[in-house]
Scaffold this motif. Structure first.
Motif, PDB file in Angstrom:
ATOM      1  N   ARG A  58       5.608  -4.042  -7.314  1.00 17.59           N
ATOM      2  CA  ARG A  58       7.035  -4.080  -7.665  1.00 17.59           C
ATOM      3  C   ARG A  58       7.345  -5.487  -8.144  1.00 17.59           C
ATOM      4  NH1 ARG A  58      11.324  -1.863  -3.606  1.00 17.59           N
ATOM      5  NH2 ARG A  58      10.641   0.046  -4.610  1.00 17.59           N
ATOM      6  N   CYS A  59       7.826  -5.565  -9.370  1.00 14.18           N
ATOM      7  CA  CYS A  59       8.152  -6.869  -9.953  1.00 14.18           C
ATOM      8  C   CYS A  59       9.635  -6.931 -10.300  1.00 14.18           C
ATOM      9  CB  CYS A  59       7.331  -7.123 -11.208  1.00 14.18           C
ATOM     10  SG  CYS A  59       5.572  -7.298 -10.889  1.00 14.18           S
ATOM     11  N   PRO A 114       0.822  -1.220   0.000  1.00 14.15           N
ATOM     12  CA  PRO A 114       0.000   0.000   0.000  1.00 14.15           C
ATOM     13  C   PRO A 114       0.855   1.270   0.000  1.00 14.15           C
ATOM     14  CG  PRO A 114       0.079  -0.914   2.192  1.00 14.15           C
ATOM     15  CD  PRO A 114       0.811  -1.878   1.304  1.00 14.15           C
ATOM     16  N   ASN A 115       2.170   1.116   0.095  1.00 13.96           N
ATOM     17  CA  ASN A 115       3.092   2.252   0.167  1.00 13.96           C
ATOM     18  C   ASN A 115       4.115   2.124  -0.962  1.00 13.96           C
ATOM     19  OD1 ASN A 115       5.140   4.081   0.798  1.00 13.96           O
ATOM     20  ND2 ASN A 115       4.883   3.789   3.000  1.00 13.96           N
ATOM     21  N   SER A 116       4.201   3.128  -1.807  1.00 15.22           N
ATOM     22  CA  SER A 116       5.090   3.056  -2.975  1.00 15.22           C
ATOM     23  C   SER A 116       6.571   3.032  -2.621  1.00 15.22           C
ATOM     24  CB  SER A 116       4.819   4.229  -3.917  1.00 15.22           C
ATOM     25  OG  SER A 116       5.139   5.447  -3.278  1.00 15.22           O
ATOM     26  N   SER A 117       6.913   3.434  -1.404  1.00 13.41           N
ATOM     27  CA  SER A 117       8.320   3.478  -1.018  1.00 13.41           C
ATOM     28  C   SER A 117       8.690   2.447   0.053  1.00 13.41           C
ATOM     29  CB  SER A 117       8.689   4.885  -0.536  1.00 13.41           C
ATOM     30  OG  SER A 117       7.890   5.240   0.570  1.00 13.41           O
ATOM     31  N   ASP A 118       7.753   1.556   0.394  1.00 13.33           N
ATOM     32  CA  ASP A 118       8.031   0.550   1.424  1.00 13.33           C
ATOM     33  C   ASP A 118       7.456  -0.801   0.999  1.00 13.33           C
ATOM     34  OD1 ASP A 118       8.376  -1.024   3.667  1.00 13.33           O
ATOM     35  OD2 ASP A 118       7.110   0.182   4.966  1.00 13.33           O
ATOM     36  N   PHE A 119       8.340  -1.673   0.532  1.00 13.87           N
ATOM     37  CA  PHE A 119       7.920  -3.009   0.124  1.00 13.87           C
ATOM     38  C   PHE A 119       8.421  -4.056   1.105  1.00 13.87           C
ATOM     39  CE2 PHE A 119       6.955  -0.736  -3.654  1.00 13.87           C
ATOM     40  CZ  PHE A 119       5.919  -1.438  -4.238  1.00 13.87           C
ATOM     41  N   LYS A 120       8.517  -3.659   2.396  1.00 11.19           N
ATOM     42  CA  LYS A 120       8.946  -4.599   3.432  1.00 11.19           C
ATOM     43  C   LYS A 120       7.952  -4.700   4.588  1.00 11.19           C
ATOM     44  CE  LYS A 120      13.879  -4.082   2.545  1.00 11.19           C
ATOM     45  NZ  LYS A 120      14.160  -5.291   1.859  1.00 11.19           N
TER      46      LYS A 120
END
Length: 116
Positions: A87-88, A34-40
């Motif tokens: 993000r792929c 849900p956050n474009s800068s946090d994929f963790k």
């Protein structure tokens, strides 16, 4: 942004732009957040190591090796998050290199006991 309804089928395409005609592309891992800068912190895995993690995720036939097509059903991260970002990780390989990652497809890795 691209607006869709819940459970709507989403179709995506990744294209490799290169003068080398002997390259191909493979979708390895796709993660939503849900956050474009946090994929963790808060994520949802659609596919990992070429294996579908979401039952609606599918690969589709491609017109050329340098194009990957895939899709899944739209979803959301509860009502307090208005957006979903994707993000792929894609792998680029030489065509006809059958030992490359692109030709391995789904690779499930099993953890072993440290004693074995």
């Amino acid at each position: 942004p691209y607006y869709v309804d819940m459970n709507q089928n989403l179709f995506l395409q990744a294209s490799l732009h290169s003068s080398d005609q002997n390259l191909m592309v493979f979708v390895d891992t796709c993660v939503a957040s849900p956050n474009s800068s946090d994929f963790k912190t808060l994520t949802y895995e659609l596919t990992k190591s070429g294996c579908a993690s979401d039952h609606t995720y599918s690969l589709f036939p491609s017109p050329r090796p340098d194009v990957a097509r895939f899709g899944f059903n739209a979803f959301s991260f509860t009502n307090r998050f208005p957006s979903v970002f994707l993000r792929c990780e894609l792998v680029v390989c030489r065509q006809h290199d059958y030992n490359s990652r692109c030709y391995q497809g789904c690779v499930s890795r099993f953890k072993r006991n440290a004693d074995s």
